[in-house]
Design a protein around this motif. Sequence first.
Motif, PDB file in Angstrom:
ATOM      1  N   ASN A   4      -1.157   2.183   2.216  1.00 43.65           N
ATOM      2  CA  ASN A   4      -2.186   2.426   3.236  1.00 43.65           C
ATOM      3  C   ASN A   4      -1.929   3.741   3.972  1.00 43.65           C
ATOM      4  O   ASN A   4      -2.863   4.497   4.241  1.00 43.65           O
ATOM      5  N   TYR A  60      -1.044  -2.203   9.542  1.00 43.41           N
ATOM      6  CA  TYR A  60      -1.833  -1.718   8.419  1.00 43.41           C
ATOM      7  C   TYR A  60      -1.184  -0.502   7.782  1.00 43.41           C
ATOM      8  O   TYR A  60      -0.982  -0.439   6.575  1.00 43.41           O
ATOM      9  N   ASN A  66      -0.430  -3.702  -0.899  1.00 44.26           N
ATOM     10  CA  ASN A  66      -1.790  -3.181  -0.839  1.00 44.26           C
ATOM     11  C   ASN A  66      -2.782  -4.233  -0.481  1.00 44.26           C
ATOM     12  O   ASN A  66      -2.734  -5.348  -0.664  1.00 44.26           O
TER      13      ASN A  66
END
Length: 66
Positions: A4, A60, A66
């Motif tokens: 991310n 995040y 993922n």
Amino acid sequence: MFPNLTAEMARENVTISDLARTIHRTDRSVRNKMSGRQDFRWSEINAIRDQFFRGQSIEYLFSKAN
């Protein structure tokens, strides 16, 4: 290791060198941290998020899945 974070860096045109300057480390050190060879410190995580990704959560950005 941090998909991310890598994706957000690409979206925002943030480079390894940008991260390195922000956390006062070398490019190599940041690459080691991104690959999981070294750990990010909490202060580094917060600095990166605050400087480049204010709209994203730490959870995040620094998720290893993922």
